[in-house]
Design an enzyme around this catalytic site. Structure first.
Site, short mmCIF file in Angstrom:
data_model
loop_
_atom_site.label_atom_id
_atom_site.label_comp_id
_atom_site.label_asym_id
_atom_site.label_seq_id
_atom_site.Cartn_x
_atom_site.Cartn_y
_atom_site.Cartn_z
N HIS A 56 -7.34 -5.28 10.17
CA HIS A 56 -7.10 -4.96 8.75
C HIS A 56 -5.79 -5.59 8.26
O HIS A 56 -4.88 -5.85 9.03
CB HIS A 56 -7.14 -3.45 8.49
CG HIS A 56 -5.97 -2.64 8.97
ND1 HIS A 56 -6.10 -1.34 9.40
CD2 HIS A 56 -4.65 -2.93 9.09
CE1 HIS A 56 -4.92 -0.87 9.74
NE2 HIS A 56 -4.01 -1.81 9.56
N ASP A 60 0.81 -1.22 0.00
CA ASP A 60 0.00 0.00 0.00
C ASP A 60 0.85 1.27 0.00
O ASP A 60 2.06 1.22 0.19
CB ASP A 60 -0.98 -0.01 1.19
CG ASP A 60 -0.35 -0.52 2.49
OD1 ASP A 60 0.89 -0.57 2.56
OD2 ASP A 60 -1.09 -0.88 3.41
N GLU A 104 -9.78 -2.34 5.36
CA GLU A 104 -10.40 -2.17 6.68
C GLU A 104 -11.61 -3.11 6.80
O GLU A 104 -12.05 -3.68 5.80
CB GLU A 104 -10.85 -0.70 6.83
CG GLU A 104 -9.73 0.32 6.74
CD GLU A 104 -8.75 0.29 7.92
OE1 GLU A 104 -8.99 -0.45 8.89
OE2 GLU A 104 -7.73 1.00 7.85
N ASN A 122 -7.70 -3.51 14.32
CA ASN A 122 -9.09 -3.85 13.94
C ASN A 122 -9.15 -5.01 12.95
O ASN A 122 -10.17 -5.26 12.35
CB ASN A 122 -9.78 -2.61 13.35
CG ASN A 122 -9.10 -2.12 12.07
OD1 ASN A 122 -8.12 -2.72 11.63
ND2 ASN A 122 -9.62 -1.07 11.49
C1 F6R Z 1 1.31 -1.53 6.18
C2 F6R Z 1 0.10 -2.32 6.27
C3 F6R Z 1 -0.70 -2.37 7.53
C4 F6R Z 1 0.13 -2.78 8.73
C5 F6R Z 1 -0.72 -2.85 10.01
C6 F6R Z 1 0.13 -3.12 11.23
O1 F6R Z 1 1.89 -1.60 4.89
O2 F6R Z 1 -0.26 -2.90 5.31
O3 F6R Z 1 -1.77 -3.26 7.36
O4 F6R Z 1 0.72 -4.03 8.50
O5 F6R Z 1 -1.39 -1.65 10.20
O6 F6R Z 1 0.98 -2.04 11.47
P1 F6R Z 1 2.13 -2.12 12.58
O7 F6R Z 1 3.10 -3.14 12.12
O8 F6R Z 1 2.72 -0.73 12.58
O9 F6R Z 1 1.46 -2.48 13.86
#
Ligand code: F6R
Length: 253
Positions: A138, A68, A143, A136
């Site tokens: 995701h 992303d 989401e 959550n």
């Molecule tokens: C980032 C992504 C997100 C993260 C998720 C966890 O490229 O795709 O889905 O993997 O938000 O983030 P952290 O590792 O910062 O807890």
């Protein structure tokens, strides 16, 4: 079917993920990897940088696709996922720039760009997709409520994410409202997936992903329909799991 690997702490989780990554690299030097940003993969990326610097692993033939990127944030901006990837991984290994793919959040025609990104992934199937998980549930920027058949597309960021990000940008108008993300279907098309979850603040998400019913309300739970997925969690992130209930999925580390 999901395989669940529970390890003691973040370092062990990162070591395990690095083992799987480097094994994939050894078995096919031209492997295609799907990569996340965020805090979770930082130590994994550090280990991979060491594997190049100290142990001579060769990344020159791999290709990567990032999950992303924010819309409207330039690649040179310190909060862009481009910047993150170069700073934490790409500047430290011998990957070729032409083989690095990250969605371009500043593309003039975003929908066309998303479709081209999706098509490029379909013609260069991902051998190993690495994922983090949001609190959550995701994955990528998919989401809760994201359709199981979604592909790479522009999504609106939740009010909470916009609020959380505000501190990283100089003014309110610079805070991204949208992102490009691989879809659930894109992620599910990878041949092998590893999802990393570390820390107490991921415990509820890990519980829902593994023990609740499979549902678009917890996007990570959809991974249980994938034939080759490994969920690697540390003890804190696994603290709400009922180990007797999930024993058939547990793999020893
Ligand atoms: C980032 C992504 C997100 C993260 C998720 C966890 O490229 O795709 O889905 O993997 O938000 O983030 P952290 O590792 O910062 O807890």
């Amino acid at each position: 079917m999901a395989h669940i690997i529970i390890v003691g702490n973040y370092q062990e989780l990162s070591n395990k993920a690095a083992d799987i990554f480097l094994q994939q690299l050894k078995s096919n030097p031209k492997s295609v990897f799907g990569l996340p940003t965020g805090e979770t993969p930082l130590e994994l990326y550090n280990i991979l940088a060491n594997a190049y610097r100290k142990y001579g692993y060769d990344f020159s033939q791999i290709s990567t696709f990032n999950l992303d990127e924010y819309v409207g944030v330039k690649a040179t901006h310190k909060q862009s996922y481009h910047f993150f990837m170069y700073k934490n991984l790409f500047n430290h290994i011998n990957i070729k720039k032409v083989n690095i793919h990250i969605p371009d959040g500043c593309a003039s025609d975003l929908n066309r760009h998303c479709l081209a990104y999706e098509n490029l992934i379909q013609t260069h199937p991902i051998d190993l997709q690495i994922l983090g998980i949001g609190r959550n549930g995701h994955i990528g920027f998919n989401e809760p409520g994201s359709p199981a058949d979604s592909i790479t597309r522009v999504v609106n960021l939740s009010a909470q994410t916009i609020k959380d990000n505000a501190r990283f940008f100089n003014s309110k108008k610079d805070v991204p409202q949208q992102a490009i993300t691989m879809g659930i279907k894109t992620i599910m098309s990878a041949k092998k997936i590893i999802l990393l979850a570390s820390g107490q603040n991921k415990a509820e998400a890990v519980y829902s992903m593994i023990e609740s019913k499979i549902s678009e309300q917890c996007p990570a739970s959809l991974l249980r329909n994938h034939p080759n997925v490994y969920i690697i969690t540390d003890n804190s992130a696994a603290s709400l799991l009922h180990k007797n209930k999930i024993s058939k999925y547990l793999v020893s580390s």
